[in-house]
Motif scaffolding. Structure first.
Motif, PDB file in Angstrom:
ATOM      1  N   ALA A  86      -4.156 -10.880  -4.755  1.00 33.13           N
ATOM      2  CA  ALA A  86      -4.675  -9.532  -4.953  1.00 33.13           C
ATOM      3  C   ALA A  86      -3.387  -8.573  -4.557  1.00 33.13           C
ATOM      4  O   ALA A  86      -3.263  -7.625  -5.336  1.00 33.13           O
ATOM      5  N   LEU A  87      -2.782  -8.971  -3.407  1.00 28.42           N
ATOM      6  CA  LEU A  87      -1.709  -7.987  -3.098  1.00 28.42           C
ATOM      7  C   LEU A  87      -0.482  -7.935  -4.053  1.00 28.42           C
ATOM      8  O   LEU A  87      -0.058  -6.914  -4.640  1.00 28.42           O
ATOM      9  N   GLU A  88      -0.263  -9.201  -4.419  1.00 27.21           N
ATOM     10  CA  GLU A  88       0.809  -9.492  -5.493  1.00 27.21           C
ATOM     11  C   GLU A  88       0.313  -8.645  -6.932  1.00 27.21           C
ATOM     12  O   GLU A  88       1.294  -8.233  -7.658  1.00 27.21           O
ATOM     13  N   GLY A  89      -1.039  -8.422  -7.219  1.00 18.61           N
ATOM     14  CA  GLY A  89      -1.331  -7.943  -8.362  1.00 18.61           C
ATOM     15  C   GLY A  89      -1.427  -6.438  -8.458  1.00 18.61           C
ATOM     16  O   GLY A  89      -2.037  -5.730  -9.349  1.00 18.61           O
ATOM     17  N   TYR A  93       0.339   2.499  -8.283  1.00 18.02           N
ATOM     18  CA  TYR A  93      -0.530   3.688  -7.804  1.00 18.02           C
ATOM     19  C   TYR A  93      -1.365   2.990  -6.630  1.00 18.02           C
ATOM     20  O   TYR A  93      -1.749   3.624  -5.702  1.00 18.02           O
ATOM     21  N   SER A  94      -1.946   1.991  -6.891  1.00 18.55           N
ATOM     22  CA  SER A  94      -2.822   1.071  -5.810  1.00 18.55           C
ATOM     23  C   SER A  94      -2.018   0.801  -4.719  1.00 18.55           C
ATOM     24  O   SER A  94      -2.323   1.178  -3.560  1.00 18.55           O
ATOM     25  N   ALA A  95      -0.588   0.353  -4.970  1.00 20.14           N
ATOM     26  CA  ALA A  95       0.146  -0.088  -3.837  1.00 20.14           C
ATOM     27  C   ALA A  95       0.539   1.485  -2.967  1.00 20.14           C
ATOM     28  O   ALA A  95       0.438   1.287  -1.875  1.00 20.14           O
ATOM     29  N   GLU A  96       0.715   2.527  -3.810  1.00 18.35           N
ATOM     30  CA  GLU A  96       1.027   3.822  -2.823  1.00 18.35           C
ATOM     31  C   GLU A  96      -0.058   3.912  -2.247  1.00 18.35           C
ATOM     32  O   GLU A  96       0.068   4.955  -0.936  1.00 18.35           O
ATOM     33  N   ALA A  97      -1.218   4.087  -2.806  1.00 16.62           N
ATOM     34  CA  ALA A  97      -2.518   4.510  -2.164  1.00 16.62           C
ATOM     35  C   ALA A  97      -2.611   3.880  -0.876  1.00 16.62           C
ATOM     36  O   ALA A  97      -3.198   4.615   0.103  1.00 16.62           O
ATOM     37  N   LEU A  98      -2.226   2.421  -0.821  1.00 18.31           N
ATOM     38  CA  LEU A  98      -2.462   1.661   0.369  1.00 18.31           C
ATOM     39  C   LEU A  98      -1.401   2.189   1.339  1.00 18.31           C
ATOM     40  O   LEU A  98      -1.717   2.170   2.482  1.00 18.31           O
ATOM     41  N   ALA A  99      -0.554   2.624   0.741  1.00 18.07           N
ATOM     42  CA  ALA A  99       0.836   3.081   1.558  1.00 18.07           C
ATOM     43  C   ALA A  99       0.793   4.301   2.415  1.00 18.07           C
ATOM     44  O   ALA A  99       1.011   4.638   3.466  1.00 18.07           O
ATOM     45  N   PHE A 100      -0.034   5.321   1.617  1.00 21.27           N
ATOM     46  CA  PHE A 100      -0.154   6.403   2.239  1.00 21.27           C
ATOM     47  C   PHE A 100      -1.902   6.863   2.083  1.00 21.27           C
ATOM     48  O   PHE A 100      -1.993   7.969   0.917  1.00 21.27           O
TER      49      PHE A 100
END
Length: 283
Positions: A86-89, A93-100
């Motif tokens: 799930a993390l690799e996929g 925008y989803s990754a940035e939302a998790l980061a901030f």
């Protein structure tokens, strides 16, 4: 509140004996020590041996079975692998939302985290093979540490060896065997169980191992005595007049080898506890 995961050293460490105090009195009598102070110490040691046995039995009975272990490891394998994928996929925008989240920096998921989860999933898959499901009442606690009765006999052996090292043996009708069976009855409140792989075989094995320990200790006493004479003769400048032909270094080497041998024997006696701390035997 969730219960704590099972652990072999978990509470209660000791479970009070369920037998009559008269059985403990009989066990003390087996050792034949007359001094009241020493008898009180023996009584405390045997009571603790009984309590530790009950703890071992309870720990063994409550421990996880291979099927349970494998199911839990399989669950870890599944969840870790699923989260890694799930993390690799994640899209940008989803990754940035998790980061901030909410515009506040957080510990963002990284490729390293996904890699770690993949490794965890693989490790869980491999670990499941360490506990083959043999069906029935297979108990990994016994595979690792031996049967609780074997541990109990070893603990009783240390108590017996503490007070009567020259008399310990594995014969069924010997004092050591009688001590073990009497303390067992005090611990459990029932007759000594010798069905299947019972106390008798463990008494025989422990008696043989403690006999080896006794022989090594006798050798240690002999060579330590010679070393003491050698040290004194060297200090007084007597040379070989004392009849000790070995040098101090040779004697120390012999003693060191015997101490190594003694440690090997101790490891055979009780792999889970070693020598109980409350049995004071100075090697």
């Amino acid at each position: 509140m969730a219960s704590q995961p099972w652990h072999e050293a978990g509470p209660p460490y000791e479970i009070e004996p369920r037998g009559e105090e008269s059985r403990l009195d009989e066990a003390v009598e087996v050792l034949g020590i007359a001094d009241p102070t020493k008898r009180a110490e023996i009584r405390d040691q045997l009571r603790q041996a009984a309590a530790e046995f009950n703890h071992l039995v309870a720990t063994d009975a409550s421990g996880p079975r291979p099927k349970q272990i494998n199911e839990r490891l399989s669950r870890i394998e599944e969840l870790a692998g699923e989260l890694a994928r799930a993390l690799e996929g994640l899209d940008q925008y989803s990754a940035e939302a998790l980061a901030f989240p909410g515009g506040v920096p957080s510990e963002a998921p990284t490729p390293d985290l996904a890699h770690m989860l993949h490794n965890l999933s693989l490790a869980a898959h491999r670990a499941a093979g360490e506990y083959p499901d043999r069906g029935g009442h297979a108990r990994p606690f016994r595979w690792r540490w031996s049967h609780p009765k074997a541990q109990f006999v070893a603990i009783c052996g240390w108590v017996f060896y503490d007070w009567r090292p020259n008399d310990i043996s594995g014969t069924a009708d010997g004092d050591f065997g009688q001590l073990v069976r009497t303390v067992y009855e005090f611990a459990t409140g029932s007759g000594a169980d010798d069905k299947g792989v019972g106390l008798g075989e463990y008494i025989k094995r422990a008696g043989a191992i403690f006999a080896m320990l006794r022989d090594v200790d006798a050798e240690l006493d002999y060579w330590r005595g010679r070393l003491a004479i050698r040290v004194n003769s060297d200090r007084l400048g007597l040379g070989h007049d004392t009849g000790i032909s070995e040098t101090r270094e040779e004697l120390q080497r012999k003693i060191g080898n015997l101490l190594d041998r003694r440690s090997e024997i101790e490891r055979q006696i009780a792999p889970i506890f070693g020598r109980p701390e409350w049995v004071d035997i100075d090697p």
